[in-house]
Enzyme design. Structure first.
Site, PDB file in Angstrom:
ATOM      1  N   TYR A  18     -15.483 -21.816   1.278  1.00  0.00           N
ATOM      2  CA  TYR A  18     -14.253 -21.582   2.255  1.00  0.00           C
ATOM      3  C   TYR A  18     -13.662 -22.880   2.789  1.00  0.00           C
ATOM      4  O   TYR A  18     -12.258 -22.780   2.145  1.00  0.00           O
ATOM      5  CB  TYR A  18     -15.214 -20.873   2.884  1.00  0.00           C
ATOM      6  CG  TYR A  18     -13.622 -20.004   4.519  1.00  0.00           C
ATOM      7  CD1 TYR A  18     -13.076 -18.985   3.499  1.00  0.00           C
ATOM      8  CD2 TYR A  18     -13.132 -21.258   5.104  1.00  0.00           C
ATOM      9  CE1 TYR A  18     -12.776 -18.318   5.062  1.00  0.00           C
ATOM     10  CE2 TYR A  18     -12.229 -20.287   6.594  1.00  0.00           C
ATOM     11  CZ  TYR A  18     -12.196 -19.402   5.471  1.00  0.00           C
ATOM     12  OH  TYR A  18     -10.866 -19.171   5.949  1.00  0.00           O
ATOM     13  N   HIS A  22      -9.264 -24.317   1.200  1.00  0.00           N
ATOM     14  CA  HIS A  22      -8.506 -24.663   2.832  1.00  0.00           C
ATOM     15  C   HIS A  22      -8.029 -25.749   2.233  1.00  0.00           C
ATOM     16  O   HIS A  22      -6.548 -26.014   2.935  1.00  0.00           O
ATOM     17  CB  HIS A  22      -8.711 -24.239   4.077  1.00  0.00           C
ATOM     18  CG  HIS A  22      -8.939 -22.161   4.478  1.00  0.00           C
ATOM     19  ND1 HIS A  22      -9.688 -21.389   4.155  1.00  0.00           N
ATOM     20  CD2 HIS A  22      -7.851 -21.106   4.936  1.00  0.00           C
ATOM     21  CE1 HIS A  22      -9.520 -20.120   3.970  1.00  0.00           C
ATOM     22  NE2 HIS A  22      -8.432 -20.322   4.663  1.00  0.00           N
ATOM     23  N   TYR A  41      -1.695 -23.246  13.044  1.00  0.00           N
ATOM     24  CA  TYR A  41      -2.787 -22.211  12.998  1.00  0.00           C
ATOM     25  C   TYR A  41      -3.765 -22.981  12.268  1.00  0.00           C
ATOM     26  O   TYR A  41      -3.732 -23.468  12.010  1.00  0.00           O
ATOM     27  CB  TYR A  41      -2.402 -21.526  11.747  1.00  0.00           C
ATOM     28  CG  TYR A  41      -2.736 -20.785  11.207  1.00  0.00           C
ATOM     29  CD1 TYR A  41      -3.868 -20.152  11.514  1.00  0.00           C
ATOM     30  CD2 TYR A  41      -2.207 -20.094   9.883  1.00  0.00           C
ATOM     31  CE1 TYR A  41      -4.900 -19.085  11.078  1.00  0.00           C
ATOM     32  CE2 TYR A  41      -3.446 -19.001   9.010  1.00  0.00           C
ATOM     33  CZ  TYR A  41      -4.213 -18.154   9.747  1.00  0.00           C
ATOM     34  OH  TYR A  41      -5.118 -17.086   9.056  1.00  0.00           O
ATOM     35  N   TRP A  76      -3.641 -14.906  -2.583  1.00  0.00           N
ATOM     36  CA  TRP A  76      -4.501 -15.145  -1.922  1.00  0.00           C
ATOM     37  C   TRP A  76      -5.774 -14.450  -1.065  1.00  0.00           C
ATOM     38  O   TRP A  76      -7.072 -15.252  -1.118  1.00  0.00           O
ATOM     39  CB  TRP A  76      -3.524 -16.002  -0.479  1.00  0.00           C
ATOM     40  CG  TRP A  76      -4.840 -17.097   0.436  1.00  0.00           C
ATOM     41  CD1 TRP A  76      -5.062 -16.709   2.052  1.00  0.00           C
ATOM     42  CD2 TRP A  76      -4.646 -18.108   0.252  1.00  0.00           C
ATOM     43  NE1 TRP A  76      -6.355 -17.386   2.237  1.00  0.00           N
ATOM     44  CE2 TRP A  76      -6.028 -18.333   1.569  1.00  0.00           C
ATOM     45  CE3 TRP A  76      -4.906 -19.239  -0.723  1.00  0.00           C
ATOM     46  CZ2 TRP A  76      -5.983 -19.997   1.200  1.00  0.00           C
ATOM     47  CZ3 TRP A  76      -4.745 -19.893  -1.233  1.00  0.00           C
ATOM     48  CH2 TRP A  76      -6.488 -20.866   0.758  1.00  0.00           C
ATOM     49  N   TRP A  77      -5.365 -13.257  -0.460  1.00  0.00           N
ATOM     50  CA  TRP A  77      -6.408 -12.250  -0.582  1.00  0.00           C
ATOM     51  C   TRP A  77      -7.464 -12.185  -1.584  1.00  0.00           C
ATOM     52  O   TRP A  77      -9.191 -12.277  -1.518  1.00  0.00           O
ATOM     53  CB  TRP A  77      -6.408 -10.907   0.030  1.00  0.00           C
ATOM     54  CG  TRP A  77      -5.511 -10.562   1.151  1.00  0.00           C
ATOM     55  CD1 TRP A  77      -5.619 -12.212   2.390  1.00  0.00           C
ATOM     56  CD2 TRP A  77      -4.387  -9.690   1.926  1.00  0.00           C
ATOM     57  NE1 TRP A  77      -5.138 -11.607   3.578  1.00  0.00           N
ATOM     58  CE2 TRP A  77      -4.024 -10.190   3.232  1.00  0.00           C
ATOM     59  CE3 TRP A  77      -4.481  -9.235   1.835  1.00  0.00           C
ATOM     60  CZ2 TRP A  77      -3.336  -9.546   3.954  1.00  0.00           C
ATOM     61  CZ3 TRP A  77      -4.090  -7.694   3.012  1.00  0.00           C
ATOM     62  CH2 TRP A  77      -2.954  -8.317   3.572  1.00  0.00           C
TER      63      TRP A  77
END
Length: 104
Positions: A18, A22, A41, A76-77
């Protein structure tokens, strides 16, 4: 700006993946986030609970809500689906949080 906090869940054996995904976020994804009013963000991981805490500042709810419809966001999802809990449309399972305190 509106501040938003939310919780998501990463799979226990996917913490490193993960983070890697990113760290290597696609430039076109970042551009689309900015285009839809995203600022400041951050995502934090609690390794003991596998919970992700997201914090984002947005310019406008309506503008931000259109981000989910973009092709890059849909891509992206799908890319993130193997590492985190998702809904049937591949969006992350996410719980919005209520802000109870803020200090500038």
């Amino acid at each position: 700006m509106k501040r938003k906090g939310f919780i998501m869940t990463v799979y226990p054996d996917k913490h490193d993946e993960y983070e890697k995904r990113h760290n290597e976020i696609w430039p076109e994804m970042v551009a689309e986030l900015k285009k839809h009013g995203a600022h400041n963000y951050s995502i934090f991981l609690d390794k003991q609970t596998n919970q992700l805490f997201g914090y984002i500042e947005i310019e406008d709810e309506e503008k931000w809500s259109k981000m989910a419809e973009t092709s890059i966001n849909q891509k992206w999802w799908k890319f993130m689906k193997p590492v985190m809990k998702t809904n049937s449309d591949d969006s992350p399972v996410s719980t919005d949080l209520t802000e109870v305190f803020h200090m500038d």
